[in-house]
Design an enzyme around this catalytic site. Sequence first.
Site, PDB file in Angstrom:
ATOM      1  N   ASN A  11       0.867  -1.187   0.000  1.00 23.38           N
ATOM      2  CA  ASN A  11       0.000   0.000   0.000  1.00 23.38           C
ATOM      3  C   ASN A  11       0.900   1.233   0.000  1.00 23.38           C
ATOM      4  O   ASN A  11       1.493   1.577   1.023  1.00 23.38           O
ATOM      5  CB  ASN A  11      -0.889  -0.032   1.255  1.00 23.38           C
ATOM      6  CG  ASN A  11      -1.685   1.246   1.422  1.00 23.38           C
ATOM      7  OD1 ASN A  11      -1.808   2.053   0.493  1.00 23.38           O
ATOM      8  ND2 ASN A  11      -2.238   1.443   2.619  1.00 23.38           N
ATOM      9  N   LYS A  13       0.058   4.235  -0.314  1.00 25.54           N
ATOM     10  CA  LYS A  13      -0.619   5.411   0.272  1.00 25.54           C
ATOM     11  C   LYS A  13      -0.470   6.627  -0.653  1.00 25.54           C
ATOM     12  O   LYS A  13      -0.446   6.471  -1.875  1.00 25.54           O
ATOM     13  CB  LYS A  13      -0.085   5.691   1.676  1.00 25.54           C
ATOM     14  CG  LYS A  13      -0.090   4.449   2.564  1.00 25.54           C
ATOM     15  CD  LYS A  13       0.075   4.776   4.022  1.00 25.54           C
ATOM     16  CE  LYS A  13       0.205   3.494   4.820  1.00 25.54           C
ATOM     17  NZ  LYS A  13       0.097   3.686   6.245  1.00 25.54           N
ATOM     18  N   HIS A 100      -9.473   0.984   5.146  1.00 23.94           N
ATOM     19  CA  HIS A 100      -8.194   1.219   5.831  1.00 23.94           C
ATOM     20  C   HIS A 100      -8.435   2.197   6.984  1.00 23.94           C
ATOM     21  O   HIS A 100      -9.246   3.120   6.877  1.00 23.94           O
ATOM     22  CB  HIS A 100      -7.168   1.789   4.839  1.00 23.94           C
ATOM     23  CG  HIS A 100      -5.781   1.797   5.387  1.00 23.94           C
ATOM     24  ND1 HIS A 100      -5.353   2.739   6.299  1.00 23.94           N
ATOM     25  CD2 HIS A 100      -4.730   0.972   5.176  1.00 23.94           C
ATOM     26  CE1 HIS A 100      -4.095   2.480   6.622  1.00 23.94           C
ATOM     27  NE2 HIS A 100      -3.686   1.410   5.952  1.00 23.94           N
ATOM     28  N   GLU A 102      -6.853   4.642   7.976  1.00 26.33           N
ATOM     29  CA  GLU A 102      -6.653   6.065   7.629  1.00 26.33           C
ATOM     30  C   GLU A 102      -7.896   6.619   6.944  1.00 26.33           C
ATOM     31  O   GLU A 102      -8.229   7.800   7.106  1.00 26.33           O
ATOM     32  CB  GLU A 102      -5.391   6.204   6.761  1.00 26.33           C
ATOM     33  CG  GLU A 102      -4.143   5.956   7.601  1.00 26.33           C
ATOM     34  CD  GLU A 102      -2.937   5.461   6.824  1.00 26.33           C
ATOM     35  OE1 GLU A 102      -2.941   5.503   5.584  1.00 26.33           O
ATOM     36  OE2 GLU A 102      -1.985   5.000   7.486  1.00 26.33           O
ATOM     37  N   GLU A 172      -5.220  -5.001  11.018  1.00 26.56           N
ATOM     38  CA  GLU A 172      -4.254  -3.919  11.155  1.00 26.56           C
ATOM     39  C   GLU A 172      -4.541  -3.143  12.439  1.00 26.56           C
ATOM     40  O   GLU A 172      -5.383  -2.221  12.442  1.00 26.56           O
ATOM     41  CB  GLU A 172      -4.361  -2.967   9.965  1.00 26.56           C
ATOM     42  CG  GLU A 172      -4.037  -3.622   8.643  1.00 26.56           C
ATOM     43  CD  GLU A 172      -3.419  -2.613   7.680  1.00 26.56           C
ATOM     44  OE1 GLU A 172      -2.334  -2.904   7.174  1.00 26.56           O
ATOM     45  OE2 GLU A 172      -4.000  -1.541   7.472  1.00 26.56           O
ATOM     46  N   GLY A 178       2.564   2.190  10.892  1.00 28.81           N
ATOM     47  CA  GLY A 178       3.550   3.251  10.695  1.00 28.81           C
ATOM     48  C   GLY A 178       4.255   3.698  11.963  1.00 28.81           C
ATOM     49  O   GLY A 178       4.884   4.757  11.978  1.00 28.81           O
ATOM     50  N   SER A 212       3.555  -2.180  10.724  1.00 26.31           N
ATOM     51  CA  SER A 212       4.999  -2.172  10.970  1.00 26.31           C
ATOM     52  C   SER A 212       5.664  -3.502  10.625  1.00 26.31           C
ATOM     53  O   SER A 212       6.563  -3.968  11.339  1.00 26.31           O
ATOM     54  CB  SER A 212       5.293  -1.740  12.414  1.00 26.31           C
ATOM     55  OG  SER A 212       4.848  -0.400  12.607  1.00 26.31           O
TER      56      SER A 212
END
Length: 252
Positions: A11, A13, A100, A102, A172, A178, A212
Amino acid sequence: MSERHRLVVGNWKMHETAGQAENLARAVLAALPPLDARAHSEVVLAPPFTALAAVHAVVADSVVALGAQNMHWGESGAYTGEISAPMLLDLGVRYVILGHSERRRYFHESDEEINRKVRAALSHGLMPIVAVGETADERDTGMTDARVVAQTSAALDGVEPANLARLALAYEPVWAIGTGRNCPPAEADRVMGCIRGTLPGLEHTRILYGGSVTPANFASYLACENCDGGLIGGASLDANAFVQLAILALAA
Ligand code: PEP
């Protein structure tokens, strides 16, 4: 031994212009060893919308498939700024990441919207990769299992049982994305087992771990009973690291 084939998804992003994405895709393909077609394992690159055509030109006719990071549930219409499933298919996209964290956090996507997207993607022949996961607060207050089960059942509401093997889920943990703080593999496996237990039929669905992931920790996830691959953010922007992850998945 699981019948589920491994899946590794990069991904990217909101990184890489079309030209940069083309170079990154070329670097991934150049470093990837020939894949055994019998393994049916899949490697997917999910660049931003603006780079889909450029990356498709590189990966078409290769073992690497193209993914998108989001889509709208409608086919077309007055939805300024949105992209539909037919538009993605037209660019050679086969997978689409939906839900996701985000998107949930910064764009306030609800479980209901994610469900509409999942059903639309399936009805157009795209393979959804549906992300679920708890925040740090939810984990600290013992809500992890309830949260991932609620997100999974909401996202899959109304999905035909026969379609469950055509999608993938990604566990996730939001606090692991991240941050360099990956979820301990045994705990991730426990939560992925919980996700798998949400509905009958999910034993055939691939569940990826994301958060991560690096070449140093990925093998420990792949060794888990419930883990069928990875959804990779940061490490997918480094061609060599991503290819190492793909090789680990294919060998596992
Ligand atoms: C992600 O964004 O889905 C992700 C897992 O990111 P990272 O690998 O950087 O934690």
